[in-house]
Design a protein around this motif. Structure first.
Motif, PDB file in Angstrom:
ATOM      1  N   LEU A 185      -1.582  46.365  57.581  1.00  0.00           N
ATOM      2  CA  LEU A 185      -0.331  46.885  57.053  1.00  0.00           C
ATOM      3  C   LEU A 185       0.828  46.468  57.958  1.00  0.00           C
ATOM      4  O   LEU A 185       0.632  46.061  59.105  1.00  0.00           O
ATOM      5  CB  LEU A 185      -0.399  48.413  56.949  1.00  0.00           C
ATOM      6  CG  LEU A 185      -1.498  48.976  56.023  1.00  0.00           C
ATOM      7  CD1 LEU A 185      -1.601  50.480  56.200  1.00  0.00           C
ATOM      8  CD2 LEU A 185      -1.211  48.626  54.575  1.00  0.00           C
ATOM      9  N   GLU A 186       2.027  46.575  57.433  1.00  0.00           N
ATOM     10  CA  GLU A 186       3.200  46.223  58.237  1.00  0.00           C
ATOM     11  C   GLU A 186       3.257  47.048  59.521  1.00  0.00           C
ATOM     12  O   GLU A 186       3.679  46.569  60.571  1.00  0.00           O
ATOM     13  CB  GLU A 186       4.474  46.425  57.407  1.00  0.00           C
ATOM     14  CG  GLU A 186       4.651  45.393  56.311  1.00  0.00           C
ATOM     15  CD  GLU A 186       5.923  45.596  55.538  1.00  0.00           C
ATOM     16  OE1 GLU A 186       6.674  44.611  55.357  1.00  0.00           O
ATOM     17  OE2 GLU A 186       6.186  46.737  55.116  1.00  0.00           O
ATOM     18  N   SER A 187       2.826  48.276  59.439  1.00  0.00           N
ATOM     19  CA  SER A 187       2.719  49.146  60.621  1.00  0.00           C
ATOM     20  C   SER A 187       1.255  49.555  60.758  1.00  0.00           C
ATOM     21  O   SER A 187       0.821  50.548  60.160  1.00  0.00           O
ATOM     22  CB  SER A 187       3.613  50.381  60.476  1.00  0.00           C
ATOM     23  OG  SER A 187       4.965  50.014  60.337  1.00  0.00           O
ATOM     24  N   SER A 195      -2.995  38.768  58.985  1.00  0.00           N
ATOM     25  CA  SER A 195      -2.083  38.482  57.870  1.00  0.00           C
ATOM     26  C   SER A 195      -1.587  39.818  57.330  1.00  0.00           C
ATOM     27  O   SER A 195      -2.091  40.881  57.704  1.00  0.00           O
ATOM     28  CB  SER A 195      -2.786  37.672  56.775  1.00  0.00           C
ATOM     29  OG  SER A 195      -3.907  38.388  56.267  1.00  0.00           O
ATOM     30  N   LEU A 196      -0.627  39.755  56.451  1.00  0.00           N
ATOM     31  CA  LEU A 196       0.018  40.969  55.972  1.00  0.00           C
ATOM     32  C   LEU A 196      -0.696  41.522  54.739  1.00  0.00           C
ATOM     33  O   LEU A 196      -1.035  40.790  53.812  1.00  0.00           O
ATOM     34  CB  LEU A 196       1.483  40.686  55.633  1.00  0.00           C
ATOM     35  CG  LEU A 196       2.325  41.879  55.165  1.00  0.00           C
ATOM     36  CD1 LEU A 196       2.448  42.918  56.268  1.00  0.00           C
ATOM     37  CD2 LEU A 196       3.706  41.399  54.733  1.00  0.00           C
ATOM     38  N   LYS A 197      -0.926  42.817  54.770  1.00  0.00           N
ATOM     39  CA  LYS A 197      -1.473  43.508  53.594  1.00  0.00           C
ATOM     40  C   LYS A 197      -0.292  44.174  52.886  1.00  0.00           C
ATOM     41  O   LYS A 197       0.342  45.084  53.426  1.00  0.00           O
ATOM     42  CB  LYS A 197      -2.509  44.546  54.018  1.00  0.00           C
ATOM     43  CG  LYS A 197      -3.164  45.268  52.845  1.00  0.00           C
ATOM     44  CD  LYS A 197      -4.138  46.326  53.335  1.00  0.00           C
ATOM     45  CE  LYS A 197      -5.379  45.673  53.899  1.00  0.00           C
ATOM     46  NZ  LYS A 197      -6.404  46.714  54.220  1.00  0.00           N
ATOM     47  N   LYS A 198       0.002  43.689  51.700  1.00  0.00           N
ATOM     48  CA  LYS A 198       1.175  44.161  50.971  1.00  0.00           C
ATOM     49  C   LYS A 198       0.811  45.335  50.067  1.00  0.00           C
ATOM     50  O   LYS A 198      -0.190  45.295  49.361  1.00  0.00           O
ATOM     51  CB  LYS A 198       1.753  43.012  50.132  1.00  0.00           C
ATOM     52  CG  LYS A 198       3.062  43.344  49.434  1.00  0.00           C
ATOM     53  CD  LYS A 198       3.594  42.130  48.693  1.00  0.00           C
ATOM     54  CE  LYS A 198       4.909  42.436  48.002  1.00  0.00           C
ATOM     55  NZ  LYS A 198       5.438  41.263  47.255  1.00  0.00           N
ATOM     56  N   GLN A 199       1.665  46.345  50.089  1.00  0.00           N
ATOM     57  CA  GLN A 199       1.434  47.509  49.252  1.00  0.00           C
ATOM     58  C   GLN A 199       2.068  47.291  47.880  1.00  0.00           C
ATOM     59  O   GLN A 199       3.246  46.941  47.760  1.00  0.00           O
ATOM     60  CB  GLN A 199       2.004  48.771  49.903  1.00  0.00           C
ATOM     61  CG  GLN A 199       1.648  50.045  49.141  1.00  0.00           C
ATOM     62  CD  GLN A 199       1.938  51.295  49.948  1.00  0.00           C
ATOM     63  OE1 GLN A 199       2.433  51.216  51.065  1.00  0.00           O
ATOM     64  NE2 GLN A 199       1.633  52.462  49.394  1.00  0.00           N
ATOM     65  N   HIS A 229      -3.295  47.943  47.645  1.00  0.00           N
ATOM     66  CA  HIS A 229      -2.869  46.928  48.604  1.00  0.00           C
ATOM     67  C   HIS A 229      -3.419  45.562  48.218  1.00  0.00           C
ATOM     68  O   HIS A 229      -4.492  45.459  47.624  1.00  0.00           O
ATOM     69  CB  HIS A 229      -3.330  47.286  50.020  1.00  0.00           C
ATOM     70  CG  HIS A 229      -2.689  48.525  50.565  1.00  0.00           C
ATOM     71  ND1 HIS A 229      -3.237  49.773  50.374  1.00  0.00           N
ATOM     72  CD2 HIS A 229      -1.546  48.700  51.274  1.00  0.00           C
ATOM     73  CE1 HIS A 229      -2.462  50.682  50.955  1.00  0.00           C
ATOM     74  NE2 HIS A 229      -1.439  50.057  51.509  1.00  0.00           N
TER      75      HIS A 229
END
Length: 235
Positions: A109-111, A133-137, A143
């Motif tokens: 996650l971003e945080s 890598s980024l997990k986008k919500q 996600h």
């Protein structure tokens, strides 16, 4: 006029007799002859100044390169209902070899929360290179991983050298093209996944397939069962 003729004669002798390549400028200073530039003379080279030929390029020693698709692997082990001991997994794959590189691709996650940070630290402590890598919500609350497959495919193609052993822990057919390219370089390819999650195209390009279900006893993480509170005895 006589001085110029004398200098011209000397220069001519140097050019004709010694093979002057450049720098034949002369000046007459204080009644003496001064050669102002360096004169390069052609002819045999001094053996002491001859540079040795460069050594032939030697191909680097083959490396086993392990690429773990974290999201895909998580789905596989959830299907098999067990957790991986990544220290035991590394030992199993390396099988006593030292020249092994482990890469784990993990979407966060971003945080990142405490659990994610703890898992990353656990992997790094066991010798894994963690690529995040980024997990986008998504709007509905779920996600979606963003960019991890591209990272894996790109790194496989860039890292691979001739005779390397490429181990892909994933059943995703999107990696088929990348594995075909490294096989064309002369690499040996192993795919690790579950039979249920394995793409037919991916299996067809692999030199070897290892089913996670078959190596489960060797890589499973065992947790001690919680001790239940003693039951009161009825008198």
């Amino acid at each position: 006029m006589k001085t110029q003729t004398f200098i011209g004669a000397i220069s001519g002798l140097l050019v004709a007799g010694l093979g002057v390549a450049r720098g034949d400028v002369a000046n007459f200073v204080g009644g003496g002859l001064l050669i102002s530039n360096t004169i390069a003379i052609t002819g045999k080279k001094d053996p002491e100044n001859v540079q040795p030929s460069p050594a032939p390029t030697v191909n680097p020693q083959p490396v086993t390169r392990v690429y773990i698709d974290g999201a895909n692997t998580l789905g596989s082990i959830n299907l098999l209902k067990f957790d991986i001991d990544f220290n035991a997994f590394a030992d199993h794959i390396a099988n006593g070899e030292d020249n092994v590189i482990f890469n784990y691709y993990y979407a966060v996650l971003e945080s990142p929360n405490r659990k994610q940070n703890g898992f990353i630290k656990y992997l790094e402590n066991n010798g894994y290179n963690v690529v995040q890598s980024l997990k986008k919500q998504l709007p509905e609350g779920n996600h979606k991983n963003k960019g991890d497959d591209v990272q894996i495919a790109t790194d496989i193609a860039i890292d691979a050298n001739e005779n390397d052993h490429i181990v892909l822990v994933s059943g995703d057919g999107d990696f088929t093209y990348s594995l075909e390219k490294v096989k064309a370089k002369g690499c040996h390819v192993t795919v690790i996944s579950t039979s249920e999650c394995l793409s037919k195209q991916l299996k067809s390009v692999a030199d070897k397939f290892i089913d996670l279900a078959e190596i489960k006893p060797d890589i499973q993480r065992y947790t001690k069962p919680r001790q239940s509170s003693p039951q009161p005895q009825l008198v």
